[in-house]
Design an enzyme around this catalytic site. Sequence first.
Site, PDB file in Angstrom:
ATOM      1  N   LYS A 120       5.506   4.314 -10.015  1.00  0.00           N
ATOM      2  CA  LYS A 120       4.182   4.221  -9.385  1.00  0.00           C
ATOM      3  C   LYS A 120       3.106   3.967 -10.432  1.00  0.00           C
ATOM      4  O   LYS A 120       2.152   3.208 -10.189  1.00  0.00           O
ATOM      5  CB  LYS A 120       3.900   5.515  -8.604  1.00  0.00           C
ATOM      6  N   GLU A 165      15.866  15.378  -2.885  1.00  0.00           N
ATOM      7  CA  GLU A 165      17.151  14.740  -2.589  1.00  0.00           C
ATOM      8  C   GLU A 165      18.293  15.614  -3.129  1.00  0.00           C
ATOM      9  O   GLU A 165      18.074  16.439  -4.033  1.00  0.00           O
ATOM     10  CB  GLU A 165      17.239  13.394  -3.309  1.00  0.00           C
ATOM     11  N   GLU A 181       0.821  -1.220   0.000  1.00  0.00           N
ATOM     12  CA  GLU A 181       0.000   0.000   0.000  1.00  0.00           C
ATOM     13  C   GLU A 181       0.854   1.269   0.000  1.00  0.00           C
ATOM     14  O   GLU A 181       0.508   2.263  -0.645  1.00  0.00           O
ATOM     15  CB  GLU A 181      -0.923  -0.009   1.226  1.00  0.00           C
TER      16      GLU A 181
END
Length: 455
Positions: free
Chosen positions: A226, A211, A150
């Site tokens: 994703k 980052e 999830e």
Amino acid sequence: MPAGHLTTKHRTEPAVTAHTDARLVRVALLGCGTVGEGVVRLLRRNAEMFERKLGAAFDLAGVADRSLRPNPALGLESRLITRDPASLVIRPDIDIVVELFGGQEPARSLMLKALEAGKDVVTANKALLAENGDEIFRTAAKCGRAVGFEASVGGGVPIIRTLREALAGDRQLAVYGIVNGTCNSILSVMTEAGTEFEDALRQAQESGLAEADPTLDIEGHDAAHKLCLLVTLAFGVLLKPARVFTEGISRITRADINYARQLGYTIKLLAIAKDDNGAIEARVHPTMIPRRHLLADVAGAFNAIYVHSEALGPTMYYGQGAGQLPTATAVMADILEIARHRRAGSRGGAHALGYPAGAVRPGSIKRMDDVVCEYYLRFMARDQPGVLGAIASVLGRNRISIASVIQQERGVGSTVPVIMRTHEAPERNLKRALMAIAKLKMVESSAFIRIEERL
Ligand SMILES: NC(=O)c1ccc[n+]([C@@H]2O[C@H](COP(=O)([O-])OP(=O)(O)OC[C@H]3O[C@@H](n4cnc5c(N)ncnc54)[C@H](OP(=O)(O)O)[C@@H]3O)[C@@H](O)[C@H]2O)c1
């Protein structure tokens, strides 16, 4: 009662290694960084609630991390910490292995090893699942074990379970995701403060939202990982990142954002998946969307996934797409669900992707040339008569019709920006037209952004 037992009153009792108490579900953690620490915090904070929900207590039985030091305030005593993840994942007392190392290896091998040793696995690792999910889910099915993931899309936003279960009674037509908080923050700052990309990126890095090497995020690769998972859940099609058309936000300028506003649009990095009668569109790129659309209001590091279902119509899932505790809630939900199945003696993972193992196959992915969009076009052209006509004539020859034009301010030196919005056309036609326009002496440069008008 083992040392890691998370009901407060038992926390300090000595450790045991044999799996003797059926009222305990033993969890091993691989990685105690941002998300891993969040999982430990939730295990501690909500121990009694989990015990009530499960009818058994969670026992944090071991944590593998190369840099973790004991942290008594978190109940991370030295006896729980190991530098040997390979031994931890096969320890006979462990029920559930939670992989939060990130990256491909050793996460992949350790997950496979854990599944083969009869453990269920929970992960937040979208990069690993997008590249190697087929192997991992096949192994889980073969071993009769579950893989919870999830947290791998949308952080704390429950989109995996929603697509797999809540929307399972309907056919999905399209999914539009703002699934990278770094890009969304940068574009929000550019939109709200009128900043150029480089400055907005620097701000994001200074505030910890980006980052030091931001490539994975700003070039769209994280969103593409994703999207692979969203495509599988929405359409039952296996998709690898290499097949996702991926374009990041690093070429978006403050001027594009201003022109978008004038035309009634906002620019977002969207992960888009559509099912066009069996041909799947899967693309990640900066997209102009109408300013009145719900997704246009998703600002900062928030994520949102907008799903078009055939019978239900549109629904949207919105929330914190990253961060320690939001992401850890999604990991905990998986741990809890798997623990419930274990205790009920049922197999929770047989349909982890919403389909039986083996039913998810590579599908037909539409070529970008065949994708039909409206377009925003920006040309820097010489400030001379006939420019508009020359550009319009090339567009017309390629069957691209113009919906509106902005030509207002003087450019640098003798150039002016010419801004156009087109009606729908296949990308093949647009590319041909732009190649022809590039040969016009009066046009110095061109850029385009795809528009999703009817999402
Ligand atoms: N952070 C978020 O908001 C977020 C949101 C959604 C999903 N995720 C996913 O969650 C996972 C974990 O992310 P994170 O942000 O928690 O990462 P992180 O802060 O870098 O934590 C990872 C931890 O695992 C350790 N580690 C990594 N590889 C190891 C190895 N081979 N052996 C031993 N220890 C190892 C790291 O040690 P070192 O520090 O020494 O490297 C670090 O302590 C990733 O898959 C990420 O994509 C994160």
